[in-house]
Scaffold this active site. Structure first.
Site, PDB file in Angstrom:
ATOM      1  N   CYS A   1      -5.108   1.085   3.413  1.00 27.84           N
ATOM      2  CA  CYS A   1      -5.345  -0.418   4.054  1.00 27.84           C
ATOM      3  C   CYS A   1      -6.693  -0.895   3.917  1.00 27.84           C
ATOM      4  O   CYS A   1      -6.767  -2.050   3.667  1.00 27.84           O
ATOM      5  CB  CYS A   1      -4.729  -0.482   5.579  1.00 27.84           C
ATOM      6  SG  CYS A   1      -5.818   0.755   6.611  1.00 27.84           S
TER       7      CYS A   1
ATOM      8  N   GLN B   1       0.995  -1.176   0.000  1.00 28.66           N
ATOM      9  CA  GLN B   1      -0.003  -0.114   0.071  1.00 28.66           C
ATOM     10  C   GLN B   1       0.734   1.403  -0.100  1.00 28.66           C
ATOM     11  O   GLN B   1       0.242   2.529  -0.271  1.00 28.66           O
ATOM     12  CB  GLN B   1      -0.721   0.040   1.060  1.00 28.66           C
ATOM     13  CG  GLN B   1      -0.184   0.324   2.554  1.00 28.66           C
ATOM     14  CD  GLN B   1      -1.114   0.199   3.662  1.00 28.66           C
ATOM     15  OE1 GLN B   1      -1.520  -0.779   4.224  1.00 28.66           O
ATOM     16  NE2 GLN B   1      -1.565   1.341   4.024  1.00 28.66           N
TER      17      GLN B   1
ATOM     18  N   HIS C   1      -6.049  -0.052  11.588  1.00 26.90           N
ATOM     19  CA  HIS C   1      -5.554  -0.628  10.360  1.00 26.90           C
ATOM     20  C   HIS C   1      -6.215  -1.933   9.768  1.00 26.90           C
ATOM     21  O   HIS C   1      -6.559  -2.591  10.562  1.00 26.90           O
ATOM     22  CB  HIS C   1      -4.103  -1.076  10.674  1.00 26.90           C
ATOM     23  CG  HIS C   1      -3.420  -1.710   9.628  1.00 26.90           C
ATOM     24  ND1 HIS C   1      -3.008  -1.073   8.307  1.00 26.90           N
ATOM     25  CD2 HIS C   1      -2.544  -2.858   9.445  1.00 26.90           C
ATOM     26  CE1 HIS C   1      -2.479  -1.692   7.615  1.00 26.90           C
ATOM     27  NE2 HIS C   1      -1.999  -2.773   8.248  1.00 26.90           N
TER      28      HIS C   1
END
Length: 336
Positions: free
Chosen positions: A145, A139, A281
């Site tokens: 994410c 990423q 995340h």
């Protein structure tokens, strides 16, 4: 042996350090390199780093040295998981934080689904059968994410249903998902909703840039229009989570803002508060198992194969919770 060079940057001459030029030479190089500079030179070569000025070289060397000492201290303490260098070892904390883009939404209780747990396998590991799971992506310095978790779920569950791996476009979600904020963060369930509405283009037609862009969606290039929605899996329910993972990889969110997670190399991260549960995340649960009496979930990250166990991490769980909050908000995509 390393060799230095000079690159012109505008009207200013600057030292240019690359994989073959890891330490300044001539006027910039001390009579002998320190052990840390030698470690850093090897690191620069391994990860193909590029520095354009003496000041940046020195700043990155300082960051690397700090990381190096932290890793060594941790690994001497006898933990159940080890740390190691990766492509982020010379990054600042702010740079690492740019990757943490999960934004939590309130879940609709009516969308929380109860799965049949009568035949849940003892272990599951989708790495052994799915090409999509083994394709660990990057990423970069973008809080996307959530987009990688979204595509990871769709790709893998589509592969289970149709026996074909079609890499999908994270950049499409970054640029086009209405409810999300691109590199500024987003939510997995919103990503699924976008995929239901528009379908997903392939990665080859809409490649990843690691930065926000203008939406360039092209309906004629859609490669996957089989997403029918998603199921929210009950929070803090290990058996439900295992049943979901047995069906297919599951999108989850974790807390990942600590150095011990950033530089995870291998082993099982304990469920003892090491990570916390302040979810920031988005990742993908792709299996579960047990080692020496310690039960864990296998989680795929989007930080390249240089991170963790070839891009994966194992997180310990007990009967109701999991390290880093990995069973707090699981979502299983529905693919036709």
């Amino acid at each position: 042996k390393v060799a230095g060079g000079i690159a012109a940057i505008g009207a200013t001459a600057a030292v240019f350090y690359t994989a073959s030029s890891a330490m300044p030479q001539g006027a910039f190089l001390a009579a002998s390199a320190s052990p840390m500079e030698k470690e850093f030179a090897a690191y620069v070569a391994q990860f193909n780093k590029h520095y354009l000025a003496t000041e940046e070289y020195e700043a990155r060397l300082s960051l690397f040295a700090e990381t190096h000492h932290m890793i060594a201290a941790h690994n001497m303490e006898g933990h159940s998981w080890s740390l190691g260098h990766n492509h982020m070892s010379d990054w600042t904390e702010a740079e690492r934080t740019t990757m943490l883009g999960y934004k939590k939404n309130e879940r609709n209780p009516e969308n929380v689904h109860t799965l049949d747990v009568s035949a849940v396998p003892a272990t599951v590991d989708w790495r052994s059968t799915l090409k999509s799971v083994n394709d660990v992506k990057d990423q970069a310095k973008c809080g996307s994410c959530w987009a990688f978790s979204t595509t990871g779920s769709i790709e893998s569950n589509y592969e289970i249903a149709h026996k074909e791996y079609i890499p999908l476009s994270e950049q499409q979600l970054v640029d086009c998902s209405w409810w999300d904020n691109g590199c500024g963060g987003g939510n997995i369930d919103d990503g699924f909703a976008y995929a239901v509405s528009k379908g997903m283009e392939g990665e080859a037609d809409y490649p990843y840039k690691g930065a926000d862009g203008t939406c360039a969606y092209d309906k004629t290039k859609v490669r996957n229009d089989k997403v029918a929605g998603h199921l929210d899996i009950a929070s803090y329910d290990i058996l439900q989570m295992q049943a979901a993972v047995a069906h297919g990889p599951v999108s989850i969110a974790i807390q990942a803002n600590q150095k011990p997670f950033h530089f995870y190399k291998g082993g099982i991260i304990p469920n003892d508060g090491t990570c916390g549960e302040d979810l920031d995340h988005a990742v993908l649960a792709v299996g579960y198992g047990e080692e020496k009496g310690v039960k864990y979930f296998i989680v795929k990250n989007s930080w390249t194969k240089n991170w963790g166990e070839q891009g994966f991490v194992r997180l310990e769980h007990n009967s109701w919770s999991c390290a880093c909050g990995c069973v707090d908000v699981p979502s299983l995509v529905k693919v036709e």
